[in-house]
Scaffold this motif. Structure first.
Motif, PDB file in Angstrom:
ATOM      1  N   GLN A  12      -6.155  -0.018   0.726  1.00 32.11           N
ATOM      2  CA  GLN A  12      -7.490  -0.035   1.318  1.00 32.11           C
ATOM      3  C   GLN A  12      -7.725   1.190   2.199  1.00 32.11           C
ATOM      4  OE1 GLN A  12      -7.061  -3.987   3.008  1.00 32.11           O
ATOM      5  NE2 GLN A  12      -8.576  -4.828   1.588  1.00 32.11           N
ATOM      6  N   ASP A  13      -6.708   1.610   2.940  1.00 32.03           N
ATOM      7  CA  ASP A  13      -6.844   2.804   3.788  1.00 32.03           C
ATOM      8  C   ASP A  13      -7.075   4.054   2.941  1.00 32.03           C
ATOM      9  OD1 ASP A  13      -6.523   1.292   6.046  1.00 32.03           O
ATOM     10  OD2 ASP A  13      -4.420   1.817   6.358  1.00 32.03           O
ATOM     11  N   LYS A  58     -10.558   3.892   1.688  1.00 31.51           N
ATOM     12  CA  LYS A  58     -11.504   4.071   2.791  1.00 31.51           C
ATOM     13  C   LYS A  58     -11.746   5.545   3.056  1.00 31.51           C
ATOM     14  CE  LYS A  58     -12.357   2.630   7.574  1.00 31.51           C
ATOM     15  NZ  LYS A  58     -11.795   1.892   8.745  1.00 31.51           N
ATOM     16  N   SER A  59     -10.682   6.349   2.905  1.00 34.18           N
ATOM     17  CA  SER A  59     -10.830   7.793   3.123  1.00 34.18           C
ATOM     18  C   SER A  59     -11.773   8.423   2.101  1.00 34.18           C
ATOM     19  CB  SER A  59      -9.462   8.480   3.048  1.00 34.18           C
ATOM     20  OG  SER A  59      -8.931   8.415   1.728  1.00 34.18           O
ATOM     21  N   GLU A  60     -11.972   7.733   0.958  1.00 34.66           N
ATOM     22  CA  GLU A  60     -12.906   8.202  -0.074  1.00 34.66           C
ATOM     23  C   GLU A  60     -14.220   7.426  -0.021  1.00 34.66           C
ATOM     24  OE1 GLU A  60     -12.278  10.747  -1.818  1.00 34.66           O
ATOM     25  OE2 GLU A  60     -10.132  10.973  -1.390  1.00 34.66           O
ATOM     26  N   SER A  61     -14.373   6.598   1.030  1.00 28.99           N
ATOM     27  CA  SER A  61     -15.585   5.773   1.206  1.00 28.99           C
ATOM     28  C   SER A  61     -15.827   4.858   0.009  1.00 28.99           C
ATOM     29  CB  SER A  61     -16.813   6.666   1.447  1.00 28.99           C
ATOM     30  OG  SER A  61     -16.640   7.463   2.595  1.00 28.99           O
ATOM     31  N   VAL A  62     -14.743   4.277  -0.514  1.00 29.54           N
ATOM     32  CA  VAL A  62     -14.822   3.408  -1.685  1.00 29.54           C
ATOM     33  C   VAL A  62     -14.281   2.025  -1.327  1.00 29.54           C
ATOM     34  CG1 VAL A  62     -13.969   3.002  -4.026  1.00 29.54           C
ATOM     35  CG2 VAL A  62     -14.618   5.302  -3.323  1.00 29.54           C
ATOM     36  N   GLN A  63     -14.916   0.997  -1.855  1.00 28.67           N
ATOM     37  CA  GLN A  63     -14.440  -0.369  -1.679  1.00 28.67           C
ATOM     38  C   GLN A  63     -13.809  -0.856  -2.984  1.00 28.67           C
ATOM     39  OE1 GLN A  63     -17.992  -2.459  -0.344  1.00 28.67           O
ATOM     40  NE2 GLN A  63     -17.389  -2.199   1.798  1.00 28.67           N
ATOM     41  N   ARG A  81     -13.050   8.564  -6.259  1.00 23.91           N
ATOM     42  CA  ARG A  81     -13.871   9.563  -5.575  1.00 23.91           C
ATOM     43  C   ARG A  81     -15.211   9.750  -6.308  1.00 23.91           C
ATOM     44  NH1 ARG A  81     -10.899  15.038  -4.440  1.00 23.91           N
ATOM     45  NH2 ARG A  81      -9.727  13.613  -3.055  1.00 23.91           N
TER      46      ARG A  81
END
Length: 344
Positions: free
Chosen positions: A155-156, A159-164, A196
């Motif tokens: 998840q982290d 999160k860095s790619e703004s993806v869920q 991404r």
């Protein structure tokens, strides 16, 4: 000073400034590698670059001055320096202990910091003892990830790619990850790259279309083949894992994890739950429950407990022997497959 488990991981992320050397060790070499990367980041001042020199057993044994000269040398550009040593813990233990003891004689004795990455070290290891008793050296004993820890890492990264990612897709992805940390990291990085710019949450179809590594599939296939009673397939997949360099301990960990999941399922069935698949970690989807249920019928609780005992015995044997762990793993996997075959 000794740190274990979560404390060790926390220390690697935020190392004490007074500590100049760290011994990071665990059954999975990837854990020590990750700890080393975290330590280097933690020791690097803002706006600076860390000068890292990587050495191994053979290079230091051939020329010990590479270690000691490296620790004493000062960067020409004034950058902080780290000597990163990857070792089996035996070949150059005396030299590493000497370095630790000299560094303990006074703070700032060496210009560079020292990170020692090792595999599994017994309590009687002299290198481990030297690091545990030192005041300016940290000894980090690292343990395999729990399922929740792996999920957070995935998840982290996303999160860095703004993806869920949907819960079903996350469970599927984590359940298929290889036991070895470096291989798992590679798969997590691959997933993050795929995600991404995707513009939507990752779903189960995305995970399946990514087609995880051959190591991934072969590890899961080997475990399933053993528990399903398919000895020929077990040896074929073990051959592929050997070529890929998968450690015997990683195979044992995966077998242990699946055995514990089956024990959990048996316990839930005994308590009256008719289909507890979604409550397992990772969950068993409805489409997969039929195969999993058939496997459970081959392995009642008593037999699963015996498998757990044999895993423990095989691990002890693999760690105590001086040769390859491969024969030990193959014997165990073959025994399990033959027992399941008879139970068919």
């Amino acid at each position: 000073m000794l740190f274990k488990g979560k404390q060790a991981s926390d220390f690697a992320r935020k190392p004490k400034p007074s500590v100049w050397a760290v011994l990071a060790f665990g059954e999975d070499s990837g854990l020590a590698s990750d700890a080393a990367i975290s330590l280097i980041k933690g020791w690097t001042p803002k706006g600076a670059n860390m000068d890292v020199t990587t050495l191994d057993d053979d290079s230091i044994k051939k020329d010990p001055s590479l270690l000691f000269d490296g620790l004493e040398a000062v960067s020409l550009l004034g950058d902080p320096r780290v000597i990163r040593v990857r070792t089996s813990g035996d070949k150059i233990a005396a030299l590493l202990i000497e370095a630790i003891q000299k560094g303990e004689s006074q703070e700032g004795y060496y210009s560079a910091r020292l990170i020692i990455e090792a595999g599994s070290l017994q309590k009687r290891s002299k290198l481990r003892a030297a690091a545990e008793t030192a005041q300016l050296t940290a000894c980090l004993q690292l343990f395999a990830d729990e399922a929740g820890d792996i999920e957070k890492r995935v998840q982290d990264a996303l999160k860095s790619e703004s993806v869920q990612i949907t819960p079903e897709a996350l469970a599927l992805f984590v359940g298929d990850l290889p036991g070895h940390r470096n291989l798992a990291n590679s798969e997590i990085e691959k997933l993050a790259l795929y995600a991404r710019g995707l513009g939507r949450p990752l779903d189960v179809d995305d995970i399946r279309s990514l087609s995880a590594t051959d190591v991934d599939h072969n590890l899961s296939a080997a475990i399933r083949a053993a528990l399903d009673g398919k000895p020929a397939l077990v040896h074929t997949t073990l051959d592929r894992l050997a070529v890929a360099g998968t450690s015997g301990i990683s195979i044992l960990r995966s077998l242990q994890f699946e055995t514990m999941r089956m024990l959990d399922a048996q316990s839930r069935l005994a308590s009256g739950q008719s289909n507890p698949g979604m409550k397992l970690r990772p969950p068993i989807w409805q489409s997969e429950w039929g195969l999993f249920s058939a496997r459970l019928r081959k392995w009642p609780t008593k037999r699963l407990m015996r498998v757990m005992e044999r895993i423990y015995e095989a691990e002890q044997q693999a760690k105590s022997g001086s040769g390859s762990a491969d024969p030990v793993i193959r014997v165990l996997m073959n025994e399990i497959a033959r027992a399941a075959e008879i139970a068919s």
